[in-house]
Scaffold this active site. Structure first.
Site: not given
Ligand SMILES: NC(=O)c1ccc[n+]([C@@H]2O[C@H](COP(=O)([O-])OP(=O)(O)OC[C@H]3O[C@@H](n4cnc5c(N)ncnc54)[C@H](O)[C@@H]3O)[C@@H](O)[C@H]2O)c1
Length: 255
Positions: A38, A64-65, A156, A160, A191
């Site tokens: 992360d 970092d991704v 966004y 996606k 989340t």
């Molecule tokens: N929560 C939702 O409602 C939702 C809905 C649809 C899709 N998603 C997708 O699910 C995935 C996870 O989302 P989530 O809700 O757990 O988000 P979150 O923000 O709770 O967690 C995301 C994690 O990614 C990490 N992160 C951010 N940028 C980064 C980087 N550059 N390199 C490495 N790590 C990084 C953050 O520190 C965090 O720990 C994401 O791709 C998000 O777009 C989430």
């Protein structure tokens, strides 16, 4: 029943919080060895310590991704410390709500780098390791907003939507090598991404659009990723799995 990821080592990006952390906990219970990373190094170290204390095999790092060098380091960590690589959850992502006219070049570039380029770099660096292991499985995180428009979150939604087709083209490219690639499309999930990114009253309005009329839990999405990463999904590649309470099936009739 035997553990569903027994004998597999799995990389999870963005594992410190939210859906990534839920996957880490679930996959560990299902017998996986884990390489977690992360951008929040402290957060991922805390989760890894919790899992190791529970007897699981877990390595972790800050990465970092958007950095190809970081990905190379993470894949090497998994191969060296966990005895190969069998699966990747391309989970890390950020959300921004800005619409068309509010989208700056900087915002576009930042979100596209993390959500879209990050997914490609993950596949690019993991696939040679999956090949060395004789095949494997990748789950790329898209969203309901990769399947349908919402009237907000222009950049966004673009990322996606791109992840959906990046997944399908990679699935076709690597199917002959037994490397499966699928996408997951969650609805609103409880989340930090949603809690920090969407005001409470706006969230209540959005949830009215979900036929099941409730927010999802991270664990419900983690179970979908578990299925796709496990051998239970051995013939499934290029698929899009909506975990969305019916959102993409159609709008409920308003009150
Ligand atoms: N929560 C939702 O409602 C939702 C809905 C649809 C899709 N998603 C997708 O699910 C995935 C996870 O989302 P989530 O809700 O757990 O988000 P979150 O923000 O709770 O967690 C995301 C994690 O990614 C990490 N992160 C951010 N940028 C980064 C980087 N550059 N390199 C490495 N790590 C990084 C953050 O520190 C965090 O720990 C994401 O791709 C998000 O777009 C989430």
């Amino acid at each position: 029943m035997s553990a569903r990821l027994s004998g597999k080592s799995v990389i999870i990006s963005g594992a410190a919080h939210g859906i990534g952390a839920a996957q880490a906990r679930l996959f560990a219970r299902e017998g996986a060895r884990l390489a977690l990373f992360d951008i929040d190094g402290e957060g991922v170290a805390k989760l890894a310590a919790e899992l190791v204390a529970d007897g699981h095999r877990v390595v972790h790092t800050t990465a970092d991704v958007v950095s190809e060098d970081d990905w190379i380091r993470v894949v090497a960590l998994a191969e060296d410390e966990l005895g190969g690589l069998h699966a990747l959850s391309n989970n890390a992502g950020i959300f921004r709500p800005e619409g068309v006219e509010e989208t700056t070049v900087e915002l576009f570039n930042t979100i596209t780098a993390i959500n879209q380029l990050g997914v490609i770099l993950g596949m690019k660096t993991a696939i040679p390791a999956l090949r060395r292991a004789g095949g494997g499985s990748i789950v790329n995180f898209s969203s309901i907003y990769g399947l349908t428009g919402s009237g907000l979150a222009t950049a966004y939604q673009g990322t996606k939507g791109a992840v959906r087709l990046i997944t399908k083209t990679a699935a076709v490219q690597y199917a002959p090598e037994a490397i499966r690639v699928n996408s997951v499309h969650p609805t609103m999930i409880d989340t930090p991404l949603i809690r920090n990114g969407v005001p409470e009253n706006e969230l209540r309005r959005l949830l009215k659009l979900v036929p099941m009329q409730r927010i999802g839990q991270a664990d419900e999405v983690a179970h979908a990723a578990l299925f796709l990463l496990s051998d239970e999904a051995s013939l499934i590649t290029g698929a899009e799995l909506a975990v969305d309470g019916g959102y993409t099936a159609g709008a409920p009739i308003p009150d």
